[in-house]
Design an enzyme around this catalytic site. Structure first.
Site, mmCIF file in Angstrom:
data_model
loop_
_atom_site.group_PDB
_atom_site.id
_atom_site.type_symbol
_atom_site.label_atom_id
_atom_site.label_comp_id
_atom_site.label_asym_id
_atom_site.label_seq_id
_atom_site.Cartn_x
_atom_site.Cartn_y
_atom_site.Cartn_z
ATOM 1 N N GLY A 102 0.805 -1.224 0.000
ATOM 2 C CA GLY A 102 0.000 0.000 0.000
ATOM 3 C C GLY A 102 0.834 1.268 0.000
ATOM 4 N N ALA B 40 -10.716 -3.824 -7.681
ATOM 5 C CA ALA B 40 -11.989 -4.436 -7.264
ATOM 6 C C ALA B 40 -13.110 -3.398 -7.229
ATOM 7 C CB ALA B 40 -11.806 -5.055 -5.889
ATOM 8 N N GLY C 131 0.739 23.612 2.366
ATOM 9 C CA GLY C 131 0.190 22.752 3.409
ATOM 10 C C GLY C 131 1.277 22.311 4.364
ATOM 11 N N ILE D 63 2.721 15.766 6.394
ATOM 12 C CA ILE D 63 3.524 15.461 5.205
ATOM 13 C C ILE D 63 4.393 16.666 4.847
ATOM 14 C CG2 ILE D 63 3.432 15.004 2.714
ATOM 15 C CD1 ILE D 63 1.030 13.230 3.192
ATOM 16 N N GLY E 201 -3.769 17.398 2.522
ATOM 17 C CA GLY E 201 -4.655 16.381 3.086
ATOM 18 C C GLY E 201 -4.901 15.250 2.099
ATOM 19 N N ALA F 174 -1.025 4.531 9.800
ATOM 20 C CA ALA F 174 -0.770 3.124 9.483
ATOM 21 C C ALA F 174 -1.056 2.218 10.684
ATOM 22 C CB ALA F 174 0.682 2.967 9.041
ATOM 23 N N HIS G 167 19.815 2.570 32.577
ATOM 24 C CA HIS G 167 20.568 3.827 32.608
ATOM 25 C C HIS G 167 21.845 3.692 31.772
ATOM 26 C CE1 HIS G 167 22.352 7.497 34.135
ATOM 27 N NE2 HIS G 167 23.468 6.822 34.358
HETATM 28 P P1 FAD Z 1 -3.147 2.186 2.028
HETATM 29 O O1 FAD Z 1 -1.825 2.035 2.630
HETATM 30 O O2 FAD Z 1 -3.474 3.430 1.289
HETATM 31 O O3 FAD Z 1 -3.381 0.918 1.091
HETATM 32 C C1 FAD Z 1 -4.530 0.790 0.312
HETATM 33 C C2 FAD Z 1 -4.231 -0.149 -0.821
HETATM 34 O O4 FAD Z 1 -5.445 -0.436 -1.484
HETATM 35 C C3 FAD Z 1 -3.311 0.456 -1.901
HETATM 36 O O5 FAD Z 1 -2.234 -0.415 -2.140
HETATM 37 C C4 FAD Z 1 -4.210 0.605 -3.130
HETATM 38 O O6 FAD Z 1 -3.511 0.382 -4.328
HETATM 39 C C5 FAD Z 1 -5.223 -0.494 -2.876
HETATM 40 N N1 FAD Z 1 -6.511 -0.251 -3.537
HETATM 41 C C6 FAD Z 1 -7.273 0.875 -3.509
HETATM 42 N N2 FAD Z 1 -8.413 0.705 -4.199
HETATM 43 C C7 FAD Z 1 -8.363 -0.558 -4.687
HETATM 44 C C8 FAD Z 1 -9.261 -1.323 -5.498
HETATM 45 N N3 FAD Z 1 -10.421 -0.841 -5.916
HETATM 46 N N4 FAD Z 1 -8.901 -2.582 -5.825
HETATM 47 C C9 FAD Z 1 -7.708 -3.118 -5.409
HETATM 48 N N5 FAD Z 1 -6.834 -2.433 -4.643
HETATM 49 C C10 FAD Z 1 -7.163 -1.175 -4.286
HETATM 50 N N6 FAD Z 1 1.170 6.989 8.742
HETATM 51 C C11 FAD Z 1 1.797 6.670 9.895
HETATM 52 O O7 FAD Z 1 1.187 6.057 10.785
HETATM 53 N N7 FAD Z 1 3.112 7.005 10.097
HETATM 54 C C12 FAD Z 1 3.825 7.670 9.163
HETATM 55 O O8 FAD Z 1 5.003 7.956 9.386
HETATM 56 C C13 FAD Z 1 3.187 8.018 7.938
HETATM 57 N N8 FAD Z 1 3.866 8.676 6.976
HETATM 58 C C14 FAD Z 1 3.246 8.940 5.789
HETATM 59 C C15 FAD Z 1 3.968 9.619 4.818
HETATM 60 C C16 FAD Z 1 3.384 9.912 3.601
HETATM 61 C C17 FAD Z 1 4.184 10.633 2.537
HETATM 62 C C18 FAD Z 1 2.034 9.508 3.360
HETATM 63 C C19 FAD Z 1 1.390 9.786 2.029
HETATM 64 C C20 FAD Z 1 1.309 8.852 4.332
HETATM 65 C C21 FAD Z 1 1.897 8.570 5.559
HETATM 66 N N9 FAD Z 1 1.206 7.931 6.581
HETATM 67 C C22 FAD Z 1 1.831 7.645 7.764
HETATM 68 C C23 FAD Z 1 -0.192 7.516 6.421
HETATM 69 C C24 FAD Z 1 -0.270 6.021 6.092
HETATM 70 O O9 FAD Z 1 0.473 5.789 4.914
HETATM 71 C C25 FAD Z 1 -1.711 5.584 5.904
HETATM 72 O O10 FAD Z 1 -2.473 5.942 7.046
HETATM 73 C C26 FAD Z 1 -1.778 4.084 5.713
HETATM 74 O O11 FAD Z 1 -1.058 3.697 4.570
HETATM 75 C C27 FAD Z 1 -3.238 3.638 5.567
HETATM 76 O O12 FAD Z 1 -3.268 2.257 5.396
HETATM 77 P P2 FAD Z 1 -4.466 1.563 4.593
HETATM 78 O O13 FAD Z 1 -4.194 0.097 4.647
HETATM 79 O O14 FAD Z 1 -5.760 2.068 5.074
HETATM 80 O O15 FAD Z 1 -4.333 2.073 3.093
HETATM 81 P P1 NAD Z 2 -2.727 17.297 6.983
HETATM 82 O O1 NAD Z 2 -4.186 17.314 7.182
HETATM 83 O O2 NAD Z 2 -1.843 16.798 8.066
HETATM 84 O O3 NAD Z 2 -2.209 18.767 6.654
HETATM 85 C C1 NAD Z 2 -2.694 19.515 5.598
HETATM 86 C C2 NAD Z 2 -2.355 20.966 5.850
HETATM 87 O O4 NAD Z 2 -2.629 21.701 4.679
HETATM 88 C C3 NAD Z 2 -3.175 21.582 6.975
HETATM 89 O O5 NAD Z 2 -2.310 22.229 7.871
HETATM 90 C C4 NAD Z 2 -4.082 22.555 6.247
HETATM 91 O O6 NAD Z 2 -4.395 23.698 7.005
HETATM 92 C C5 NAD Z 2 -3.242 22.923 5.042
HETATM 93 N N1 NAD Z 2 -4.010 23.389 3.873
HETATM 94 C C6 NAD Z 2 -5.136 22.842 3.361
HETATM 95 N N2 NAD Z 2 -5.508 23.513 2.242
HETATM 96 C C7 NAD Z 2 -4.579 24.495 2.051
HETATM 97 C C8 NAD Z 2 -4.385 25.503 1.059
HETATM 98 N N3 NAD Z 2 -5.229 25.630 0.038
HETATM 99 N N4 NAD Z 2 -3.322 26.339 1.168
HETATM 100 C C9 NAD Z 2 -2.455 26.213 2.220
HETATM 101 N N5 NAD Z 2 -2.590 25.269 3.177
HETATM 102 C C10 NAD Z 2 -3.626 24.416 3.093
HETATM 103 O O7 NAD Z 2 -2.506 16.486 5.624
HETATM 104 P P2 NAD Z 2 -1.196 15.893 4.956
HETATM 105 O O8 NAD Z 2 0.026 16.539 5.509
HETATM 106 O O9 NAD Z 2 -1.448 15.930 3.507
HETATM 107 O O10 NAD Z 2 -1.211 14.400 5.478
HETATM 108 C C11 NAD Z 2 -2.324 13.536 5.204
HETATM 109 C C12 NAD Z 2 -2.439 12.478 6.264
HETATM 110 O O11 NAD Z 2 -1.370 11.550 6.160
HETATM 111 C C13 NAD Z 2 -2.345 13.041 7.663
HETATM 112 O O12 NAD Z 2 -3.638 13.330 8.126
HETATM 113 C C14 NAD Z 2 -1.722 11.966 8.463
HETATM 114 O O13 NAD Z 2 -2.729 11.233 9.107
HETATM 115 C C15 NAD Z 2 -1.035 11.070 7.449
HETATM 116 N N6 NAD Z 2 0.429 11.171 7.646
HETATM 117 C C16 NAD Z 2 0.945 10.786 8.847
HETATM 118 C C17 NAD Z 2 2.294 10.892 9.075
HETATM 119 C C18 NAD Z 2 2.838 10.455 10.393
HETATM 120 O O14 NAD Z 2 2.141 9.782 11.126
HETATM 121 N N7 NAD Z 2 4.083 10.773 10.713
HETATM 122 C C19 NAD Z 2 3.132 11.409 8.103
HETATM 123 C C20 NAD Z 2 2.584 11.822 6.908
HETATM 124 C C21 NAD Z 2 1.211 11.683 6.697
#
Ligand code: FAD
Ligand code: NAD
Length: 470
Positions: A45, A122, A186, A190, A276, A325, A449
């Site tokens: 994913g 799917a 934003g 991220i 977002g 995740a 420690h």
């Molecule tokens: P996903 O990981 O999005 O997996 C969904 C899967 O479903 C994908 O592989 C997709 O291809 C598949 N899929 C979708 N639709 C279909 C379909 N119709 N048929 C077949 N397959 C399909 N979270 C953290 O907790 N810690 C972090 O440090 C963190 N860092 C992040 C950094 C970035 C840059 C991003 C973008 C996200 C980050 N997140 C982090 C968020 C985290 O990645 C997600 O919350 C997590 O992956 C969600 O898991 P999921 O299983 O719901 O979905």
């Molecule tokens: P986010 O919701 O964390 O942040 C989006 C930011 O964009 C907000 O501060 C919002 O005010 C701003 N924004 C929205 N529209 C805007 C605009 N038009 N102009 C300027 N600013 C604007 O979303 P994200 O950073 O895209 O991350 C998405 C999700 O991925 C998060 O909600 C988080 O759950 C997950 N994620 C988690 C981790 C982690 O756990 N370390 C790391 C990366 C992502």
């Protein structure tokens, strides 16, 4: 070509192989279900391929490079002048040694647990039948149970189509070069994590954030620790900024934004839009089912992760709660157990959240503000890393541990850590909150420690009114 117009009967189908889907598939198989997992893209994913894992790889590469190139360890007498960055090698390491190792591992675990991997996209035909389309081929699956784990995708905003020099998080993790100047729209998790990564890799970074502060979701005291470090990295943060449009040339992108009623233009070589994410529930045929979805595309589930249709479960980014995740994986274990005939309730007391800035920010449960809003009478204790032996030996003393305990019972109700190792340290508080432990329980647990973990014990001693080290 339709492979068999008759639907094939399957026991349990999982849609999506992220940290929600693959965990659900393995757990259901362990509990005796015959499982098919459908994946349209890559095993693992978003998290393993274009999310948590590759972003942390770049953040770590950035830390190493930044320390060396700026000769930061001189204080310890270690000099590292002349460090260089080979970006191609960095990307290759991220893709081949980090991402591939982990996704390959997940593939092997699925196979070992006899989970069938079916490639394709799917879509529901109705409450019992899925159509899986892979190019010209399609398969009909009639399932007894289904777990939807389709995750989420980046939100695109008007004027910033993801193409060329305007990228989403996926593009930002594989830029062809380290930008000279990166503009980030934003400043959420991220935006802030990748700002830190690219600034430490040598880019000039400007964050345009719509709200009055970045890292919404963390409290002011924690944000201050991250912002101090951002300033040292030369990151510019423009708050209350509304991004309006972008214009690309062959080698740059001009971003127009409004701040204090004034229009401004900033030129950079790349623009990351991280405003977002949106749940992937709009194109999976839910309209052909009785699964209830709210106006934001979030699937309604009960505390067994079951949707409004009996036997269809949903987990991860597509159900209420933070898009994380570890939350997806927890919900996966609940859904899989219930799909396997057990009766398991989602009764998580608190979900930790981490921002991998430098230093890291981590929070769980109540904060001073949320406790006040809810009328919970709390003891708030705070211990600085500057008084922790291990942090001093690491030359990483910025930040603090903060603990919130219920005033009457001393039970831990929340904690925040801004500082070195926060992402790992927060698990001790997660365990305490889940198990109703008190500050005395933590204080009287022997911590090795010298460790950063002793700061947790010291904060608990403060809460008990019996501090030793402060
Ligand atoms: P996903 O990981 O999005 O997996 C969904 C899967 O479903 C994908 O592989 C997709 O291809 C598949 N899929 C979708 N639709 C279909 C379909 N119709 N048929 C077949 N397959 C399909 N979270 C953290 O907790 N810690 C972090 O440090 C963190 N860092 C992040 C950094 C970035 C840059 C991003 C973008 C996200 C980050 N997140 C982090 C968020 C985290 O990645 C997600 O919350 C997590 O992956 C969600 O898991 P999921 O299983 O719901 O979905
Ligand atoms: P986010 O919701 O964390 O942040 C989006 C930011 O964009 C907000 O501060 C919002 O005010 C701003 N924004 C929205 N529209 C805007 C605009 N038009 N102009 C300027 N600013 C604007 O979303 P994200 O950073 O895209 O991350 C998405 C999700 O991925 C998060 O909600 C988080 O759950 C997950 N994620 C988690 C981790 C982690 O756990 N370390 C790391 C990366 C992502």
């Amino acid at each position: 070509m339709v492979v068999g117009s008759q639907a094939r009967e399957v026991d349990l189908v999982v849609i999506g192989s992220g940290p929600g889907g693959y965990v659900a598939a393995i757990r259901a198989a362990e509990l005796g279900r015959k499982v098919v997992i459908v994946e349209r893209d890559y095993i693992g994913g978003v998290c393993l391929n274009v999310g948590c894992i590759p972003s942390k790889a770049l953040i770590n590469a950035g830390h190493k490079y930044h320390e060396q190139v700026h000769d930061l360890d001189t204080v310890m007498g270690v000099h590292s002048k002349g460090a260089t960055l080979n970006w191609e090698e960095t990307l290759k390491w991220k893709d081949e040694k980090v991402v591939k190792t982990l996704t390959g591992g997940v593939g092997m675990l699925l196979k070992k647990n006899k989970v069938e991997i079916l490639r394709g996209e799917a879509r529901f035909n109705d409450n019992q039948v899925l159509n899986v389309i892979d190019g010209d081929e399609s398969h009909l699956l009639e399932f007894k149970s289904c777990i939807i784990a389709t995750g989420s995708r980046p939100i695109e905003i008007p004027g910033f189509k993801f193409e060329g020099r305007v990228v989403n998080s996926t593009g930002a993790l594989s830029l062809p070069e380290v930008p000279k100047h990166l503009v980030i729209i934003g400043g959420g998790v991220i935006g802030s994590e990748l700002a830190g990564a690219y600034a430490s890799l040598g880019a000039k970074v400007t964050i345009l954030e719509g709200l009055p502060h970045i890292l919404n979701g963390f409290d002011d005291e924690m944000i201050k620790v991250a912002v101090e470090e951002f300033k040292e990295y030369g990151i510019d943060i423009v708050t209350n900024a509304r991004a309006k449009g972008s214009e690309q040339t062959a080698d740059s992108v001009k971003v127009t934004y409004e701040v204090d009623g004034k229009e401004e233009v900033i030129e950079a070589d790349y623009c990351l839009v991280s405003v977002g994410r949106r749940p992937n529930t709009d194109s999976i045929g839910l309209n052909n089912t009785d699964v209830k979805v709210n106006e934001r595309g979030i699937i309604e589930v009960d505390n067994r992760q079951e949707t409004s249709v009996s036997g269809i479960y949903a987990i991860g980014d597509i159900v209420p709660g933070p898009m994380l995740a570890h939350k997806a994986s927890y919900e996966a274990k609940i859904a899989a157990a219930n799909a396997a005939g057990e009766d398991e309730l989602n009764c998580a007391v608190a979900i930790p959240a981490v921002a991998y800035c430098n230093p890291e920010l981590a929070t769980i449960g109540e904060t001073p503000d949320s406790a006040k809003e809810k009328g919970i009478d709390v003891i708030v204790s705070k211990f600085p890393f500057a008084a922790n032996g291990r942090a001093i030996t690491m030359n990483a003393t910025r930040g603090f541990v903060r603990l919130l305990t219920d005033k009457a019972s001393h039970v831990v109700v929340g904690a925040q850590i801004a500082g070195p190792g926060a992402s790992d340290l927060i698990s001790e508080f997660a365990l305490a909150i889940e198990n109703g432990l008190t500050s005395e329980d933590i204080s009287m647990t022997i911590h090795p420690h010298p460790t950063l973990g002793e700061a947790i014990m010291d904060t608990s001693e403060l809460a008990d009114g019996l501090p030793i080290h402060i």
